[in-house]
Design an enzyme around this catalytic site. Structure first.
Site, PDB file in Angstrom:
ATOM      1  N   THR A 106      24.097   9.305   5.672  1.00 44.85           N
ATOM      2  CA  THR A 106      23.706   9.075   4.279  1.00 44.85           C
ATOM      3  C   THR A 106      23.541   7.576   4.073  1.00 44.85           C
ATOM      4  OG1 THR A 106      24.964  11.018   3.564  1.00 44.85           O
ATOM      5  CG2 THR A 106      24.420   9.401   1.869  1.00 44.85           C
ATOM      6  N   THR A 152      22.098  14.519   5.206  1.00 44.42           N
ATOM      7  CA  THR A 152      21.871  13.819   3.944  1.00 44.42           C
ATOM      8  C   THR A 152      22.994  14.113   2.969  1.00 44.42           C
ATOM      9  OG1 THR A 152      20.174  13.401   2.295  1.00 44.42           O
ATOM     10  CG2 THR A 152      20.596  15.689   2.820  1.00 44.42           C
ATOM     11  N   CYS A 192      29.761   8.585   5.035  1.00 43.69           N
ATOM     12  CA  CYS A 192      28.949   9.455   5.902  1.00 43.69           C
ATOM     13  C   CYS A 192      27.862   8.648   6.611  1.00 43.69           C
ATOM     14  CB  CYS A 192      28.316  10.565   5.061  1.00 43.69           C
ATOM     15  SG  CYS A 192      27.243  11.651   6.016  1.00 43.69           S
ATOM     16  N   ALA A 227      27.781   7.513   0.793  1.00 45.84           N
ATOM     17  CA  ALA A 227      27.031   6.667   1.729  1.00 45.84           C
ATOM     18  C   ALA A 227      27.936   5.675   2.455  1.00 45.84           C
ATOM     19  CB  ALA A 227      25.918   5.930   0.989  1.00 45.84           C
TER      20      ALA A 227
END
Length: 176
Positions: free
Chosen positions: A163, A2, A160, A157
């Site tokens: 994410t 996350t 990654c 986001a």
């Protein structure tokens, strides 16, 4: 994994995180709430790591906050001591980012309680991307803490794979 990001600017602290839960290479859920308010909404916290482990730690941390009347540093240190010394707890794999109106901390399973010198916390697989983006935005724009957290999480986001763009963002104000 996350991305959790905390930014403290002026009289506000903001913690935000994405909502993706993965099992191996598979997305299991896209709207997990990894950011919570604790202790009568005077503390905000986010987690990175195993979801079940993190919820166990949230419960323990909330008990420590109640035991120490909301004193964030003391509750964090006591949680870290327990986490480090208990054989069962040592197996929990998570990091906590916690903040109240005055203090921001990272609590690790190694028993570390870290207060970043610049009140910027980034944990999780996209943490370094979000932290880099937040530093650049803090130093080069007039954006407020909420905007910095949201823009930085969006950047993370986009980079990654663990994410997503389903964010939860919470804030606290101080009298400073």
């Amino acid at each position: 994994m996350t991305t959790i990001l905390s930014v403290r600017l002026k009289n506000k602290v903001v913690i935000g995180g994405d909502g993706q839960a993965t099992l191996g290479n598979t997305i299991m859920k896209s709207n997990v709430k990894k950011i919570r308010t604790l202790y009568h909404e005077k503390v905000i916290a986010g987690f990175a790591g195993g979801t079940a482990d993190a919820f166990t730690l949230f419960e323990m941390f909330e008990k420590k906050l109640a035991m120490y009347q909301g004193q964030l540093p003391r509750a964090a240190i006591e949680l870290a001591k327990d986490w480090r010394s208990d054989r069962m707890l040592r197996k929990l794999e998570a990091l906590l980012a916690v903040a109240d109106k005055d203090t921001s901390l990272i609590i690790t399973g190694n028993g570390d309680v870290i207060q970043p010198e610049d009140d910027l916390i980034a944990i999780g697989s996209g943490g370094s991307y979000a932290q880099s983006a937040a530093r650049a935005l803090i130093n080069n724009t007039t954006l407020n803490a909420d905007e910095i957290v949201e823009k930085s999480l969006n950047i993370a986001a986009n980079i990654c794979i663990y994410t997503n763009h389903s964010f939860t963002i919470k804030e606290l104000f101080s009298e400073k």
